[in-house]
Design an enzyme around this catalytic site. Structure first.
Site, short mmCIF file in Angstrom:
data_model
loop_
_atom_site.label_atom_id
_atom_site.label_comp_id
_atom_site.label_asym_id
_atom_site.label_seq_id
_atom_site.Cartn_x
_atom_site.Cartn_y
_atom_site.Cartn_z
N SER A 12 0.82 -1.22 0.00
CA SER A 12 0.00 0.00 0.00
C SER A 12 0.85 1.27 0.00
CB SER A 12 -0.92 0.02 1.22
OG SER A 12 -1.61 1.26 1.28
N LYS A 61 -13.43 -5.08 3.97
CA LYS A 61 -14.42 -4.00 3.91
C LYS A 61 -15.79 -4.45 4.43
CE LYS A 61 -12.18 -1.49 0.18
NZ LYS A 61 -12.32 -0.85 -1.12
N ASP A 97 -15.12 5.08 -1.55
CA ASP A 97 -14.67 4.54 -2.84
C ASP A 97 -15.36 5.24 -4.02
OD1 ASP A 97 -12.81 2.65 -1.92
OD2 ASP A 97 -14.35 1.11 -1.69
N ALA A 118 -16.49 -8.25 -7.87
CA ALA A 118 -17.78 -7.91 -7.25
C ALA A 118 -17.66 -7.70 -5.75
CB ALA A 118 -18.80 -9.02 -7.56
N GLY A 119 -16.54 -7.13 -5.33
CA GLY A 119 -16.34 -6.85 -3.91
C GLY A 119 -16.92 -5.51 -3.50
#
Length: 144
Positions: A12, A61, A97, A118-119
C-alpha cells in the site's frame, strides 16, 4: 495515529501519501500499515492501537461494515466500509470509494464502464456509474 488495515497491505502507498500530507500541513500525526490475519479482529485492533481513523482494504471491507458501531452514507446501501473514524467514542464506518473514483475520472467523457470483480469497491462504484459487472463466480453478483 492512523493506519490501513488489509491483507496483504505491505504494498500500500497510503502511508506515503498520508504522511506526506501530514508533514506538508504541519499535522503531528502518523499513518501506518497493519496486516490483519482475521477481519473479525478489525474493531478490537482499532481500539487496542488507540487510533483515530483507519482505511480498510481487501478483504476486510465487509467485516468493517458488520463490526462498526455505526455506519453512515453509501456504506449502508453497499454493506462495505473502507474508512473507520473514532467519533464520540464510537467507531463510525464510511465508504469513500465511489466519491474518490468519480473525482479521479471527472475529466473523462465515459458512457459506461466494465467493473471486474464484485467486492466492496465494485458495489460502491455500481451505485454511482452505469456499469457492467464481471466476476469469476455468480454468488457475489446478488447485489447487482
Amino acid at each position: 495515529m492512523f493506519v490501513i488495515f488489509g491483507k496483504p497491505v505491505s504494498h500500500s502507498k497510503s502511508p506515503l501519501m498520508h504522511n506526506y500530507f501530514f508533514k506538508k500541513m504541519g499535522i503531528n500525526e502518523c499513518y501506518g500499515r497493519y496486516e490483519l490475519e482475521n477481519g473479525e479482529d478489525i474493531i478490537n485492533k482499532f481500539k487496542e492501537l488507540k487510533i483515530k481513523g483507519a482505511n480498510v482494504t481487501v478483504p476486510y471491507k465487509e467485516d468493517a461494515y458488520k463490526l462498526s458501531d455505526e455506519v453512515r452514507g453509501i456504506a449502508k446501501k453497499i454493506k462495505a466500509v473502507n474508512t473507520l473514524v473514532l467519533e464520540n467514542n464510537k467507531i463510525v464506518g464510511y465508504n469513500t470509494d465511489a466519491l474518490g473514483f468519480l473525482e479521479a475520472i471527472k475529466e473523462f467523457n465515459y458512457k459506461k464502464a466494465l467493473i471486474i470483480g464484485a467486492g466492496g469497491t465494485a458495489k460502491a462504484l455500481s451505485c454511482v456509474i452505469d456499469a457492467d459487472i464481471l466476476n469469476r463466480s455468480k454468488n457475489r453478483l446478488g447485489f447487482f
